[in-house]
Design a protein around this motif. Structure first.
Motif, mmCIF file in Angstrom:
data_model
loop_
_atom_site.group_PDB
_atom_site.id
_atom_site.type_symbol
_atom_site.label_atom_id
_atom_site.label_comp_id
_atom_site.label_asym_id
_atom_site.label_seq_id
_atom_site.Cartn_x
_atom_site.Cartn_y
_atom_site.Cartn_z
ATOM 1 N N TYR A 23 0.810 -1.198 0.000
ATOM 2 C CA TYR A 23 0.000 0.000 0.000
ATOM 3 C C TYR A 23 0.855 1.265 0.000
ATOM 4 N N TRP A 25 2.034 4.577 -0.569
ATOM 5 C CA TRP A 25 1.282 5.652 -1.214
ATOM 6 C C TRP A 25 2.037 6.261 -2.374
ATOM 7 N N LEU A 125 -7.171 10.640 -0.842
ATOM 8 C CA LEU A 125 -7.730 9.663 0.089
ATOM 9 C C LEU A 125 -7.021 8.316 -0.027
ATOM 10 N N ILE A 129 -4.933 6.570 3.044
ATOM 11 C CA ILE A 129 -5.219 5.221 3.534
ATOM 12 C C ILE A 129 -3.934 4.405 3.549
ATOM 13 N N ARG A 133 -2.029 2.883 6.863
ATOM 14 C CA ARG A 133 -1.696 1.460 6.986
ATOM 15 C C ARG A 133 -0.207 1.269 7.231
ATOM 16 N N LYS A 139 -7.787 2.368 12.062
ATOM 17 C CA LYS A 139 -9.041 2.993 11.645
ATOM 18 C C LYS A 139 -8.798 4.448 11.259
ATOM 19 N N LEU A 140 -9.609 4.931 10.326
ATOM 20 C CA LEU A 140 -9.658 6.352 9.995
ATOM 21 C C LEU A 140 -11.052 6.869 10.322
ATOM 22 N N TYR A 155 -16.192 9.370 0.262
ATOM 23 C CA TYR A 155 -15.798 8.556 1.406
ATOM 24 C C TYR A 155 -16.425 7.170 1.331
ATOM 25 N N PHE A 158 -14.674 4.727 -0.883
ATOM 26 C CA PHE A 158 -13.464 4.137 -0.310
ATOM 27 C C PHE A 158 -13.766 3.222 0.876
ATOM 28 N N LEU A 185 -13.530 4.198 8.753
ATOM 29 C CA LEU A 185 -13.034 3.131 7.873
ATOM 30 C C LEU A 185 -12.079 2.265 8.684
ATOM 31 N N LEU A 187 -9.236 -0.264 8.916
ATOM 32 C CA LEU A 187 -8.138 -0.632 8.027
ATOM 33 C C LEU A 187 -7.763 -2.088 8.266
#
Length: 187
Positions: A23, A25, A125, A129, A133, A139-140, A155, A158, A185, A187
């Motif tokens: 993941y 980014w 976004l 995320i 991670r 969590k977000l 949102y 996602f 969210l 994760l």
């Protein structure tokens, strides 16, 4: 029920944490997009504050309303956890993720009006995320005005889910009281 479960309440089951490298980014740049996503730098402070003030001027997307002291905002901007969307030399979007000591992160986002609907929010976004991670957050969380249908749709796209509404939570300069939708969210 598993041993130790009482009153029908089950404990969370352990799960395999995904490999954070999957993941990264940096790998989430949008191909052929006219912008890039990167961590905020010191030289972004003033452009971030100007963007924030411009979004505040609209009076309907973020809690802050004008006037915004751009100099003070630039000086106080927390760069750690801030991602920017940049087109050329212009900051066109930002997302700040504030990790808590409890393992979740609160996020806030702003995108320049003329860049909305062009993938900037999605790219920010997705990068946030991945950033969360990589840092082991579980969590977000965020709050969004209930009338902000475009942001809520983004949102939900996602995987954020509604967690509750804060009724008449924000007093606006006009005297109106606005509701806020809390979303999260895992994760």
């Amino acid at each position: 029920m598993r041993p130790g479960d009482r009153f029908g309440v089950q404990r969370p089951r352990p799960f395999a944490r995904p490999d954070p490298r999957a993941y990264a980014w940096e790998d989430l740049q949008v191909p052929d997009a006219p912008f890039e996503i990167r961590p905020a730098r010191d030289e972004d402070r003033m452009p971030l504050a100007v963007l924030f003030a411009a979004v505040a001027e609209e009076r309907d997307g973020i809690a802050t309303e004008p006037p915004v002291d751009v100099e003070a905002r630039a000086a106080s901007w927390t760069l750690d956890g801030t991602l920017v969307a940049v087109a050329g030399a212009e900051v066109i979007g930002s997302l700040h993720l504030e990790p808590s000591r409890f393992g979740f992160g609160e996020l806030g986002m702003a995108v320049a009006r003329e860049w909305r609907g062009r993938g900037v929010g999605s790219a920010l976004l997705a990068a946030a995320i991945a950033w969360a991670r990589e840092r082991g957050l579980h969590k977000l969380s965020l709050s969004v005005f209930t009338h902000n249908a475009a942001a809520i749709a983004l949102y939900r796209k996602f995987g954020f889910v509604d967690e509750g509404v804060r009724v008449k939570h924000y007093r606006r300069a006009s005297g109106e009281l606005w509701d806020a939708l809390d979303m999260g969210l895992l994760l």
